[in-house]
Design a protein around this motif. Structure first.
Motif, PDB file in Angstrom:
ATOM      1  N   GLY A 138      -0.352 -11.414  -5.443  1.00 12.61           N
ATOM      2  CA  GLY A 138       0.507 -11.427  -6.626  1.00 12.61           C
ATOM      3  C   GLY A 138       1.848 -12.003  -6.224  1.00 12.61           C
ATOM      4  N   SER A 140       5.783 -12.721  -5.400  1.00 14.49           N
ATOM      5  CA  SER A 140       6.820 -11.988  -4.688  1.00 14.49           C
ATOM      6  C   SER A 140       7.619 -11.127  -5.669  1.00 14.49           C
ATOM      7  N   GLY A 141       7.804  -9.858  -5.344  1.00 12.87           N
ATOM      8  CA  GLY A 141       8.606  -8.972  -6.176  1.00 12.87           C
ATOM      9  C   GLY A 141       7.821  -8.223  -7.228  1.00 12.87           C
ATOM     10  N   SER A 164       0.031  -8.604   9.169  1.00 11.09           N
ATOM     11  CA  SER A 164      -0.012 -10.066   9.259  1.00 11.09           C
ATOM     12  C   SER A 164       0.959 -10.592  10.307  1.00 11.09           C
ATOM     13  N   ARG A 168       8.614 -15.861   9.353  1.00 11.01           N
ATOM     14  CA  ARG A 168       9.892 -15.577   8.700  1.00 11.01           C
ATOM     15  C   ARG A 168      10.643 -14.508   9.489  1.00 11.01           C
ATOM     16  N   ARG A 171      13.285  -8.534   7.762  1.00 15.72           N
ATOM     17  CA  ARG A 171      14.321  -7.946   6.905  1.00 15.72           C
ATOM     18  C   ARG A 171      14.888  -6.729   7.632  1.00 15.72           C
ATOM     19  N   GLU A 199      -7.338 -16.244   8.167  1.00 17.54           N
ATOM     20  CA  GLU A 199      -6.749 -17.140   7.169  1.00 17.54           C
ATOM     21  C   GLU A 199      -5.272 -17.296   7.490  1.00 17.54           C
ATOM     22  N   HIS A 204       6.470 -19.881   0.783  1.00 16.87           N
ATOM     23  CA  HIS A 204       7.939 -19.939   0.668  1.00 16.87           C
ATOM     24  C   HIS A 204       8.569 -20.572   1.921  1.00 16.87           C
ATOM     25  N   THR A 210      -3.413 -13.851   8.658  1.00 14.85           N
ATOM     26  CA  THR A 210      -4.114 -12.607   9.013  1.00 14.85           C
ATOM     27  C   THR A 210      -4.947 -12.878  10.249  1.00 14.85           C
ATOM     28  N   ASP A 228      -2.289  -7.657   2.248  1.00 12.46           N
ATOM     29  CA  ASP A 228      -1.298  -8.137   1.273  1.00 12.46           C
ATOM     30  C   ASP A 228      -1.073  -9.607   1.593  1.00 12.46           C
ATOM     31  N   ILE A 229      -1.746 -10.481   0.849  1.00 12.00           N
ATOM     32  CA  ILE A 229      -1.651 -11.915   1.169  1.00 12.00           C
ATOM     33  C   ILE A 229      -1.485 -12.738  -0.106  1.00 12.00           C
ATOM     34  N   ARG A 275      11.114 -18.333  -4.455  1.00  9.49           N
ATOM     35  CA  ARG A 275      10.065 -17.362  -4.779  1.00  9.49           C
ATOM     36  C   ARG A 275       9.720 -17.406  -6.267  1.00  9.49           C
ATOM     37  N   GLU A 282       1.689 -19.150  -8.842  1.00  8.87           N
ATOM     38  CA  GLU A 282       0.782 -18.068  -8.448  1.00  8.87           C
ATOM     39  C   GLU A 282       0.222 -17.341  -9.669  1.00  8.87           C
TER      40      GLU A 282
HETATM   41  N1  LIG Z   1      -1.866 -16.061   3.223  1.00 13.36           N
HETATM   42  C1  LIG Z   1      -1.135 -15.033   3.630  1.00 13.36           C
HETATM   43  N2  LIG Z   1      -0.105 -14.605   2.893  1.00 13.36           N
HETATM   44  C2  LIG Z   1       0.587 -13.536   3.335  1.00 13.36           C
HETATM   45  C3  LIG Z   1       0.283 -12.871   4.532  1.00 13.36           C
HETATM   46  N3  LIG Z   1       1.156 -11.849   4.700  1.00 13.36           N
HETATM   47  C4  LIG Z   1       1.960 -11.871   3.631  1.00 13.36           C
HETATM   48  N4  LIG Z   1       1.616 -12.887   2.805  1.00 13.36           N
HETATM   49  C5  LIG Z   1       2.210 -13.252   1.515  1.00 13.36           C
HETATM   50  O1  LIG Z   1       3.411 -13.943   1.751  1.00 13.36           O
HETATM   51  C6  LIG Z   1       4.242 -13.770   0.639  1.00 13.36           C
HETATM   52  C7  LIG Z   1       5.645 -13.426   1.104  1.00 13.36           C
HETATM   53  O2  LIG Z   1       5.641 -12.179   1.732  1.00 13.36           O
HETATM   54  P1  LIG Z   1       7.010 -11.500   2.181  1.00 13.36           P
HETATM   55  O3  LIG Z   1       7.788 -12.466   2.995  1.00 13.36           O
HETATM   56  O4  LIG Z   1       6.706 -10.188   2.810  1.00 13.36           O
HETATM   57  O5  LIG Z   1       7.810 -11.344   0.832  1.00 13.36           O
HETATM   58  P2  LIG Z   1       7.546 -10.470  -0.483  1.00 13.36           P
HETATM   59  O6  LIG Z   1       6.200 -10.807  -1.031  1.00 13.36           O
HETATM   60  O7  LIG Z   1       8.647 -10.928  -1.367  1.00 13.36           O
HETATM   61  O8  LIG Z   1       7.671  -9.035  -0.105  1.00 13.36           O
HETATM   62  C8  LIG Z   1       3.597 -12.704  -0.228  1.00 13.36           C
HETATM   63  O9  LIG Z   1       2.910 -13.354  -1.286  1.00 13.36           O
HETATM   64  C9  LIG Z   1       2.600 -12.062   0.673  1.00 13.36           C
HETATM   65  O10 LIG Z   1       1.472 -11.568  -0.037  1.00 13.36           O
HETATM   66  C10 LIG Z   1      -0.822 -13.358   5.294  1.00 13.36           C
HETATM   67  O11 LIG Z   1      -1.183 -12.859   6.349  1.00 13.36           O
HETATM   68  N5  LIG Z   1      -1.477 -14.429   4.798  1.00 13.36           N
END
Ligand SMILES: Nc1nc2c(ncn2[C@@H]2O[C@H](COP(=O)(O)OP(=O)(O)O)[C@@H](O)[C@H]2O)c(=O)[nH]1
Ligand SMILES: Nc1ncnc2c1ncn2[C@@H]1O[C@H](COP(=O)(O)OP(=O)(O)O)[C@@H](O)[C@H]1O
Length: 398
Positions: A138, A140-141, A164, A168, A171, A199, A204, A210, A228-229, A275, A282
């Motif tokens: 889904g 971000s946010g 994962s 980046r 935080r 994968e 961003h 993963t 959470d991907i 985002r 998305e």
């Molecule tokens: N494909 C992929 N996306 C990931 C992975 N881990 C996190 N994400 C995605 O990367 C995006 C950014 O994550 P993050 O930097 O934590 O920011 P947030 O989604 O704003 O909390 C989100 O859509 C996550 O679901 C991963 O291992 N693989």
């Protein structure tokens, strides 16, 4: 490098293609002979693999990916479906004796494209099954992290989070190894090339992925894995050997999404803009393509959480997974294997001091799941002489 392998026997009438010479087995697949183990491999700590190409008369040293089985003093090998070989290590317990050597699966074809070389991959066989991993995607946010945290807090022994890797920056409150493995791009890129990731995607402007281990450590602990991907990652997992449930979390409106992102106050204005731009795409992808099994709108947090629990079958009173671990069986070096459909008969009564009737097992591969680059799960092991007792346990919800 050495002579062509010498073999004991040709194919058995029941389809088994087992040929053994000491610590070496050789399996013929088309014009290639896969030689597993062998005298000249003994300096290694793992079981080696060589390929003899009958058409060219040449030996090939393939690129071997995946965790390799530790050397044992004997093993048997059975060809399955032409694309993988089951290797049963002797002198090993049933949590370390079943290994699969893949040479014709979709994962191998991908790897061969990347490496431009012959590739084989090891995947460890695991008795029993774990419940399907849950992929949550889904924009971000939208509240993915918040919902996952609630689930993990309420059901700590049932769910485990797939940590994962990302390039980046962390935080303020994020811990390395807990929220993410914060990594160098060059290291991550090399590991991706080496097949260590299930994968990965550029999200961003950063690389996220993963690792195979991230999912397997959760499953090895008998827990259900939550990922959470992003949507690209979800699509890659759909195409992989991991059989998962896909849930898309959507915001009640774009304005509310923006409000939440700003209120979280973890990104700069520029990052928020990026985002939000990506969120539009998305949301479109989430709606289309039949990728997701369920879409939940995160309007009121508590109602969305209830919906998530219902979707996962978590009714009142279900708090823990009851895990029954398999009883370990010792497999001797001397055993005979034969294959009937999806069942492998393992006769450990070959040694004189054993009674054959005490030592006949059936390894049922009909519910096989997964495979390289992860483990191969869903193996069932039965003893044939004592009223079909099943040796492996089940994961059940109480
Ligand atoms: N494909 C992929 N996306 C990931 C992975 N881990 C996190 N994400 C995605 O990367 C995006 C950014 O994550 P993050 O930097 O934590 O920011 P947030 O989604 O704003 O909390 C989100 O859509 C996550 O679901 C991963 O291992 N693989
Ligand atoms: N249903 C909701 N209503 C209002 N705020 C929410 C809701 N769900 C999550 N939030 C808040 O929105 C922000 C983003 O949530 P977060 O879980 O970090 O999203 P994601 O992991 O999808 O990026 C957080 O500050 C969180 O507390």
């Amino acid at each position: 490098m050495g002579e062509a392998p010498a073999f004991f026997a040709d194919s058995f009438p029941n389809g088994v293609d087992l040929k053994s010479k000491g610590h070496e087995t050789a399996i013929c697949v088309g014009s290639k002979i896969y030689v597993i183990g062998g005298a000249d491999q003994e300096s290694l700590s793992v079981i080696g693999v060589r390929i003899f190409d009958k058409s060219s008369g040449e030996w090939i040293n393939p690129i071997v990916v995946g965790t390799q089985p530790k050397l044992s003093n004997g093993h048997s090998a059975v060809l399955l479906n032409g694309d993988r070989i089951l290797v049963i290590k002797g002198n090993s317990k049933s949590d370390d004796c079943f290994w699969f050597l893949e040479m014709g699966t979709p994962f191998i074809r991908e790897q061969e494209k990347t490496h431009g070389n012959e590739v084989v991959a090891w995947s460890k066989g695991v008795l029993g099954n774990v419940e399907k991993p849950i992929v949550i995607s889904g924009p971000s946010g939208v509240g993915k992290g918040t919902l996952i945290s609630k689930l993990m807090k309420d059901f700590p022994s049932m769910f485990g989070f797939s940590v994962s890797h990302t390039t980046r920056a962390p935080r303020e409150k994020e811990q390395n190894g807990s929220h993410y493995h914060f990594s160098d791009r060059s290291v991550m890129e090399r590991d991706i090339k080496d097949g260590k990731f299930l994968e990965f995607a550029s999200v961003h402007g950063n690389l996220y992925g993963t690792s195979v281990d991230a999912v397997e450590v959760v499953a090895d602990a008998g827990k259900r894995c939550i990922l959470d991907i992003d949507v690209q990652g979800a699509r890659s997992v759909r195409a992989s050997s991991l059989d998962a449930i896909f849930i898309f979390i959507s915001p009640p409106s774009f304005e509310e999404l923006e409000k939440r992102l700003r209120a979280r106050a973890t990104e700069t204005e520029e990052q928020i803009q990026k985002r939000l731009r990506n969120a539009r795409a998305e949301l479109e992808q989430g709606k289309s393509s039949g990728l997701f099994d369920h879409t939940l709108v995160n309007d009121d947090l508590e109602s969305c959480y209830e919906n998530l629990k219902n979707t996962l079958g978590l009714t009142e009173g279900v708090k823990t997974a009851r895990i029954t671990y398999p009883e370990l069986v010792d497999f001797p070096v001397e055993h005979l294997v034969s294959k009937i459909d999806q069942k492998i008969l393992i006769n450990c009564g070959a040694a004189e001091y054993r009674k054959a009737s005490d030592n006949m097992y059936v390894l049922d591969l009909s519910l096989l799941k997964g495979g390289a680059p992860g483990r191969t799960r869903g193996l069932n092991l039965y003893v044939t002489n004592s009223s079909n007792d099943r040796v492996n346990g089940d994961n059940q919800l109480s």
